[in-house]
Design a protein around this motif. Structure first.
Motif, PDB file in Angstrom:
ATOM      1  N   ALA A  15       0.823  -1.212   0.000  1.00  0.00           N
ATOM      2  CA  ALA A  15       0.000   0.000   0.000  1.00  0.00           C
ATOM      3  C   ALA A  15       0.858   1.265   0.000  1.00  0.00           C
ATOM      4  O   ALA A  15       0.425   2.308  -0.494  1.00  0.00           O
ATOM      5  CB  ALA A  15      -0.927  -0.005   1.210  1.00  0.00           C
ATOM      6  N   ASP A  18       1.255   2.899  -3.328  1.00  0.00           N
ATOM      7  CA  ASP A  18       0.127   3.707  -3.769  1.00  0.00           C
ATOM      8  C   ASP A  18       0.294   5.152  -3.307  1.00  0.00           C
ATOM      9  O   ASP A  18       0.021   6.093  -4.060  1.00  0.00           O
ATOM     10  CB  ASP A  18      -1.175   3.121  -3.223  1.00  0.00           C
ATOM     11  CG  ASP A  18      -2.390   3.890  -3.699  1.00  0.00           C
ATOM     12  OD1 ASP A  18      -2.501   4.128  -4.922  1.00  0.00           O
ATOM     13  OD2 ASP A  18      -3.233   4.251  -2.855  1.00  0.00           O
ATOM     14  N   MET A  21       2.819   6.821  -5.490  1.00  0.00           N
ATOM     15  CA  MET A  21       2.230   7.166  -6.790  1.00  0.00           C
ATOM     16  C   MET A  21       1.374   8.424  -6.681  1.00  0.00           C
ATOM     17  O   MET A  21       1.435   9.306  -7.551  1.00  0.00           O
ATOM     18  CB  MET A  21       1.404   6.008  -7.329  1.00  0.00           C
ATOM     19  CG  MET A  21       2.251   4.833  -7.767  1.00  0.00           C
ATOM     20  SD  MET A  21       1.298   3.554  -8.561  1.00  0.00           S
ATOM     21  CE  MET A  21       0.800   4.389 -10.054  1.00  0.00           C
ATOM     22  N   ARG A  22       0.591   8.539  -5.625  1.00  0.00           N
ATOM     23  CA  ARG A  22      -0.250   9.736  -5.440  1.00  0.00           C
ATOM     24  C   ARG A  22       0.616  10.981  -5.302  1.00  0.00           C
ATOM     25  O   ARG A  22       0.340  12.024  -5.915  1.00  0.00           O
ATOM     26  CB  ARG A  22      -1.139   9.556  -4.205  1.00  0.00           C
ATOM     27  CG  ARG A  22      -2.071  10.732  -3.962  1.00  0.00           C
ATOM     28  CD  ARG A  22      -3.131  10.425  -2.902  1.00  0.00           C
ATOM     29  NE  ARG A  22      -2.639   9.759  -1.726  1.00  0.00           N
ATOM     30  CZ  ARG A  22      -2.412  10.365  -0.552  1.00  0.00           C
ATOM     31  NH1 ARG A  22      -2.634  11.663  -0.408  1.00  0.00           N
ATOM     32  NH2 ARG A  22      -1.991   9.669   0.482  1.00  0.00           N
ATOM     33  N   ALA A  59      -0.946   3.716   2.511  1.00  0.00           N
ATOM     34  CA  ALA A  59      -0.687   4.702   1.468  1.00  0.00           C
ATOM     35  C   ALA A  59      -0.191   6.021   2.056  1.00  0.00           C
ATOM     36  O   ALA A  59       0.688   6.671   1.480  1.00  0.00           O
ATOM     37  CB  ALA A  59      -1.942   4.916   0.630  1.00  0.00           C
ATOM     38  N   TYR A  63       3.165   8.199   1.071  1.00  0.00           N
ATOM     39  CA  TYR A  63       3.046   9.606   0.689  1.00  0.00           C
ATOM     40  C   TYR A  63       3.970  10.469   1.541  1.00  0.00           C
ATOM     41  O   TYR A  63       4.729  11.286   1.037  1.00  0.00           O
ATOM     42  CB  TYR A  63       1.595  10.057   0.848  1.00  0.00           C
ATOM     43  CG  TYR A  63       1.326  11.445   0.330  1.00  0.00           C
ATOM     44  CD1 TYR A  63       0.873  11.630  -0.973  1.00  0.00           C
ATOM     45  CD2 TYR A  63       1.508  12.565   1.125  1.00  0.00           C
ATOM     46  CE1 TYR A  63       0.619  12.899  -1.465  1.00  0.00           C
ATOM     47  CE2 TYR A  63       1.255  13.838   0.647  1.00  0.00           C
ATOM     48  CZ  TYR A  63       0.807  13.999  -0.646  1.00  0.00           C
ATOM     49  OH  TYR A  63       0.568  15.266  -1.136  1.00  0.00           O
TER      50      TYR A  63
END
Length: 74
Positions: A15, A18, A21-22, A59, A63
């Motif tokens: 996760a 993700d 990627m964001r 995620a 981030y």
């Protein structure tokens, strides 16, 4: 490749990619497509769930890791 994510948490650690990627997509990083950039993020995860207490990465962890890494001096 736009980012490499190294994480723990066994399969749950995926996760974190993700979140990376964001973070990158918000900054227009990645392979250019009509729908917007597609960041290329590779991830490697270790199995460490035999520990008594572990906070599973998510995620948001990915981030925030990108955010903090971008603040490091070159």
């Amino acid at each position: 490749m736009d980012a490499l994510v190294l994480t723990g948490g066994s399969a749950f650690g995926l996760a974190a990619a993700d979140g990376a990627m964001r973070y990158l997509r918000e900054r227009d990083r990645g392979y250019s497509k009509v729908a917007g950039p597609v960041p290329i993020v590779s991830a490697a995860v270790i199995f460490d769930l035999q520990q008594e207490s572990i906070d599973l990465p998510d995620a948001n962890a990915g981030y925030h890791a990108c955010h903090h890494a971008s603040q490091l001096p070159e």
